[in-house]
Motif scaffolding. Structure first.
Motif, PDB file in Angstrom:
ATOM      1  N   ALA A 183       0.858  -1.188   0.000  1.00 56.96           N
ATOM      2  CA  ALA A 183       0.000   0.000   0.000  1.00 56.96           C
ATOM      3  C   ALA A 183       0.890   1.233   0.000  1.00 56.96           C
ATOM      4  O   ALA A 183       1.588   1.499   0.989  1.00 56.96           O
ATOM      5  CB  ALA A 183      -0.923  -0.004   1.207  1.00 56.96           C
ATOM      6  N   GLY A 184       0.881   1.964  -1.105  1.00 54.46           N
ATOM      7  CA  GLY A 184       1.758   3.114  -1.274  1.00 54.46           C
ATOM      8  C   GLY A 184       2.846   2.789  -2.286  1.00 54.46           C
ATOM      9  O   GLY A 184       4.008   2.598  -1.925  1.00 54.46           O
ATOM     10  N   THR A 185       2.480   2.754  -3.572  1.00 50.82           N
ATOM     11  CA  THR A 185       3.444   2.371  -4.602  1.00 50.82           C
ATOM     12  C   THR A 185       4.560   3.385  -4.722  1.00 50.82           C
ATOM     13  O   THR A 185       5.739   3.011  -4.817  1.00 50.82           O
ATOM     14  CB  THR A 185       2.726   2.229  -5.958  1.00 50.82           C
ATOM     15  OG1 THR A 185       1.620   1.338  -5.824  1.00 50.82           O
ATOM     16  CG2 THR A 185       3.674   1.722  -7.026  1.00 50.82           C
ATOM     17  N   GLY A 186       4.220   4.673  -4.743  1.00 51.46           N
ATOM     18  CA  GLY A 186       5.236   5.719  -4.816  1.00 51.46           C
ATOM     19  C   GLY A 186       6.035   5.651  -6.099  1.00 51.46           C
ATOM     20  O   GLY A 186       5.501   5.606  -7.209  1.00 51.46           O
ATOM     21  N   SER A 187       7.365   5.602  -5.963  1.00 49.32           N
ATOM     22  CA  SER A 187       8.256   5.562  -7.121  1.00 49.32           C
ATOM     23  C   SER A 187       8.549   4.151  -7.592  1.00 49.32           C
ATOM     24  O   SER A 187       9.268   3.989  -8.589  1.00 49.32           O
ATOM     25  CB  SER A 187       9.575   6.273  -6.776  1.00 49.32           C
ATOM     26  OG  SER A 187       9.333   7.620  -6.405  1.00 49.32           O
ATOM     27  N   GLY A 188       8.054   3.140  -6.909  1.00 49.11           N
ATOM     28  CA  GLY A 188       8.220   1.765  -7.352  1.00 49.11           C
ATOM     29  C   GLY A 188       9.514   1.101  -6.949  1.00 49.11           C
ATOM     30  O   GLY A 188       9.855   0.048  -7.497  1.00 49.11           O
ATOM     31  N   SER A 189      10.243   1.663  -6.016  1.00 50.93           N
ATOM     32  CA  SER A 189      11.509   1.051  -5.603  1.00 50.93           C
ATOM     33  C   SER A 189      11.275  -0.298  -4.929  1.00 50.93           C
ATOM     34  O   SER A 189      11.887  -1.306  -5.299  1.00 50.93           O
ATOM     35  CB  SER A 189      12.259   2.000  -4.653  1.00 50.93           C
ATOM     36  OG  SER A 189      13.411   1.382  -4.126  1.00 50.93           O
ATOM     37  N   PHE A 190      10.387  -0.337  -3.936  1.00 42.39           N
ATOM     38  CA  PHE A 190      10.099  -1.595  -3.236  1.00 42.39           C
ATOM     39  C   PHE A 190       9.394  -2.584  -4.160  1.00 42.39           C
ATOM     40  O   PHE A 190       9.598  -3.798  -4.058  1.00 42.39           O
ATOM     41  CB  PHE A 190       9.240  -1.290  -2.006  1.00 42.39           C
ATOM     42  CG  PHE A 190       8.959  -2.481  -1.141  1.00 42.39           C
ATOM     43  CD1 PHE A 190       9.936  -3.032  -0.343  1.00 42.39           C
ATOM     44  CD2 PHE A 190       7.700  -3.068  -1.137  1.00 42.39           C
ATOM     45  CE1 PHE A 190       9.679  -4.134   0.456  1.00 42.39           C
ATOM     46  CE2 PHE A 190       7.424  -4.162  -0.349  1.00 42.39           C
ATOM     47  CZ  PHE A 190       8.426  -4.701   0.454  1.00 42.39           C
ATOM     48  N   SER A 191       8.582  -2.099  -5.073  1.00 45.35           N
ATOM     49  CA  SER A 191       7.830  -2.982  -5.977  1.00 45.35           C
ATOM     50  C   SER A 191       8.763  -3.808  -6.854  1.00 45.35           C
ATOM     51  O   SER A 191       8.549  -5.009  -7.051  1.00 45.35           O
ATOM     52  CB  SER A 191       6.891  -2.154  -6.856  1.00 45.35           C
ATOM     53  OG  SER A 191       6.067  -1.314  -6.074  1.00 45.35           O
ATOM     54  N   HIS A 192       9.812  -3.199  -7.376  1.00 43.44           N
ATOM     55  CA  HIS A 192      10.728  -3.928  -8.245  1.00 43.44           C
ATOM     56  C   HIS A 192      11.464  -5.026  -7.477  1.00 43.44           C
ATOM     57  O   HIS A 192      11.653  -6.139  -7.995  1.00 43.44           O
ATOM     58  CB  HIS A 192      11.729  -2.957  -8.884  1.00 43.44           C
ATOM     59  CG  HIS A 192      11.153  -2.155 -10.007  1.00 43.44           C
ATOM     60  ND1 HIS A 192      10.340  -1.061  -9.807  1.00 43.44           N
ATOM     61  CD2 HIS A 192      11.266  -2.285 -11.358  1.00 43.44           C
ATOM     62  CE1 HIS A 192       9.986  -0.548 -10.972  1.00 43.44           C
ATOM     63  NE2 HIS A 192      10.538  -1.277 -11.934  1.00 43.44           N
ATOM     64  N   SER A 193      11.889  -4.736  -6.269  1.00 43.46           N
ATOM     65  CA  SER A 193      12.605  -5.744  -5.493  1.00 43.46           C
ATOM     66  C   SER A 193      11.701  -6.905  -5.116  1.00 43.46           C
ATOM     67  O   SER A 193      12.100  -8.074  -5.199  1.00 43.46           O
ATOM     68  CB  SER A 193      13.208  -5.104  -4.230  1.00 43.46           C
ATOM     69  OG  SER A 193      14.218  -4.180  -4.565  1.00 43.46           O
ATOM     70  N   VAL A 194      10.466  -6.615  -4.704  1.00 42.30           N
ATOM     71  CA  VAL A 194       9.543  -7.687  -4.329  1.00 42.30           C
ATOM     72  C   VAL A 194       9.178  -8.525  -5.553  1.00 42.30           C
ATOM     73  O   VAL A 194       9.077  -9.762  -5.467  1.00 42.30           O
ATOM     74  CB  VAL A 194       8.285  -7.091  -3.667  1.00 42.30           C
ATOM     75  CG1 VAL A 194       7.230  -8.163  -3.451  1.00 42.30           C
ATOM     76  CG2 VAL A 194       8.654  -6.452  -2.342  1.00 42.30           C
ATOM     77  N   ALA A 195       8.985  -7.885  -6.691  1.00 45.02           N
ATOM     78  CA  ALA A 195       8.631  -8.627  -7.900  1.00 45.02           C
ATOM     79  C   ALA A 195       9.726  -9.618  -8.271  1.00 45.02           C
ATOM     80  O   ALA A 195       9.445 -10.737  -8.718  1.00 45.02           O
ATOM     81  CB  ALA A 195       8.365  -7.656  -9.045  1.00 45.02           C
ATOM     82  N   ARG A 196      10.963  -9.241  -8.125  1.00 47.74           N
ATOM     83  CA  ARG A 196      12.038 -10.182  -8.416  1.00 47.74           C
ATOM     84  C   ARG A 196      12.085 -11.313  -7.394  1.00 47.74           C
ATOM     85  O   ARG A 196      12.375 -12.465  -7.732  1.00 47.74           O
ATOM     86  CB  ARG A 196      13.387  -9.466  -8.435  1.00 47.74           C
ATOM     87  CG  ARG A 196      14.553 -10.375  -8.774  1.00 47.74           C
ATOM     88  CD  ARG A 196      15.884  -9.677  -8.651  1.00 47.74           C
ATOM     89  NE  ARG A 196      16.120  -9.186  -7.311  1.00 47.74           N
ATOM     90  CZ  ARG A 196      17.236  -8.539  -6.938  1.00 47.74           C
ATOM     91  NH1 ARG A 196      18.185  -8.313  -7.835  1.00 47.74           N
ATOM     92  NH2 ARG A 196      17.385  -8.114  -5.705  1.00 47.74           N
ATOM     93  N   THR A 197      11.795 -11.003  -6.125  1.00 45.00           N
ATOM     94  CA  THR A 197      11.874 -12.021  -5.075  1.00 45.00           C
ATOM     95  C   THR A 197      10.789 -13.069  -5.224  1.00 45.00           C
ATOM     96  O   THR A 197      11.051 -14.272  -5.125  1.00 45.00           O
ATOM     97  CB  THR A 197      11.774 -11.353  -3.691  1.00 45.00           C
ATOM     98  OG1 THR A 197      12.829 -10.384  -3.554  1.00 45.00           O
ATOM     99  CG2 THR A 197      11.887 -12.393  -2.591  1.00 45.00           C
TER     100      THR A 197
END
Length: 440
Positions: A109-123
């Motif tokens: 919750a809180g996509t923002g700039s997508g920094s955390f999203s890219h790391s989680v997607a790879r994991t």
């Protein structure tokens, strides 16, 4: 795709341009365009077909850049900031404590700039899924465009939604929830509904202020979460350098002894040279004294032969000249030489045999010193005293699974609902509900 395995750069690929440690930026390869910076000018078409990681020189011959394959770590360092982002230290800590792994289902919750999203997607990989929610519509559209360009549409579902009021779009589905919101306590109940009830699940709230942490902890307690813990991640960089291996004590001692020996030899040579000069001056003085003494003796003998044997001792010491001139008295002082007579015509020099000269060789054996060995490299680590500043507080909590409710037809027991816990609860793990079983 963000983590493609292609070896060479193709058109429309996203690459990371590394100029310096502080100048890193993404670039979409578009034929016909140019990339310009203080390190030179580069045509996009010249980058097509070269391997990832290549060092590319400028067309004018001044400066160069590195073209790297994009990874979540590099994307975090190079992405355009639309909001405050999570950096690698926080991302790694959150991923570990939420037990996110391949195949996990996660809510952000809180996509923002997508920094955390890219790391989680790879994991989580292709077998997992990430539901990401963003309140700001423009940021949501920009993030959706980036996810599509990076090949993440099959892994990430992005929704423009206010989760504090409307909740999430899934229930009893995900293994972990990450809340990066101004008021995470308002979304705790919605997060509880989205978490799975058949296994242990976790939640993390990212808050920059302690007041937010306190209100979030109260909401987690009221919702039945356990193991509530707060962490603060700080970075203390360590500088690692490769230096030549230090010399051994034996080598250093041998060099010091050799240096002392050379200094002593030089000192003795200077003393010997000084004594040689002193002997030479004495020889010159003795030659002058001998010449003067010989002339004086001859004059004295001539005077005695003139005066005869009847002359008085006083008259013998006086030599009268012809004419009426004044008397000239010559005092004869005969002093025996202090040292042995030396051959004036000899070219040899007398040197004290106890002192070494420049022509003589020292009898003290020198320690043979061979060519210095090639020093091997050693790694030295130095902890930098400066600690990077505070980013935010991380509040973690665990939701235990609910106990299954048995059917009245299969078990002879009845269930009653109680608003308050019993005085003597049965031993065992804490249940995530307010149900109390009474056996009749």
């Amino acid at each position: 795709m963000m983590w493609s395995t292609k070896k060479q750069i193709a058109a429309n690929d996203t690459v990371i341009i590394w100029q310096t440690r502080d100048a890193i930026q993404p670039l979409v390869i578009t034929p016909g365009k140019e990339f310009s910076s203080k390190f030179g000018h580069y045509r996009h078409s010249d980058l097509i077909g070269i391997p990832y990681g290549s060092k590319v020189a400028s067309r004018v011959g001044k400066g160069f850049i590195h073209v790297l394959r994009p990874t979540p770590e590099l994307w975090t360092m190079a992405l355009p900031h639309r909001t405050q982002i999570l950096y690698l230290a926080d991302i790694a800590f959150i991923t570990s404590h939420l037990n996110i792994k391949p195949g996990s289902r996660v809510i952000e919750a809180g996509t923002g700039s997508g920094s955390f999203s890219h790391s989680v997607a790879r994991t989580i990989g292709s077998t997992g899924h990430l539901w990401s929610y963003e309140f700001h519509e423009a940021r949501a559209e920009k993030a959706r465009e980036e996810f599509g360009r990076h090949g993440m549409n099959d892994i990430v579902t992005l929704t423009h939604r206010n989760v504090c009021k409307d909740g999430f779009t899934v229930e009893d589905t995900v293994d972990a929830v990450f809340l990066d919101l101004p008021a995470p306590w308002e979304a705790v109940e919605h997060a509880k509904q989205s978490l799975r009830k058949d296994r242990m699940t976790r939640i993390c709230c990212f808050s920059p202020c302690m007041e937010q942490v306190l209100r979030t902890v109260n909401a987690l307690n009221d919702a039945g979460f356990t193991e509530i813990t707060m962490f603060e991640t700080l970075l203390r960089p360590v500088d690692v350098s490769h230096v030549p291996a230090p010399q051994s004590i034996t080598e250093i001692s041998a060099k010091l002894k050799q240096s002392e020996r050379k200094r002593e030899e030089k000192r003795l040579q200077q003393i010997a040279a000084g004594r040689q000069q002193q002997h030479k001056r004495k020889r010159d003085d003795d030659n002058t004294t001998t010449t003067t003494t010989t002339a004086t003796v001859k004059d004295h003998q001539l005077k005695e032969s003139l005066d005869g044997d009847d002359a008085s001792p006083l008259d013998r010491k006086r030599l009268k000249t012809d004419g009426d001139g004044p008397d000239v008295s010559v005092s004869i002082i005969l002093e025996p030489p202090q040292e042995e007579e030396m051959d004036v015509d000899s070219n040899e020099e007398t040197v004290d045999p106890a002192l070494p000269t420049s022509k003589s060789k020292s009898t003290t054996p020198l320690i043979p010193v061979g060519p210095p060995p090639v020093p091997s490299k050693v790694s030295l680590s130095k902890v930098i005293s400066e600690v990077r500043g505070h980013t935010s507080y991380l509040t973690f909590a665990t939701l235990l699974p609910f106990a299954p409710m048995p059917s009245p037809e299969t078990e002879p027991s009845t269930w009653t609902t109680s608003s308050a816990p019993t005085k003597n609860p049965p031993p065992g793990p804490r249940l995530g509900c307010d149900m109390v079983m009474t056996i009749s």
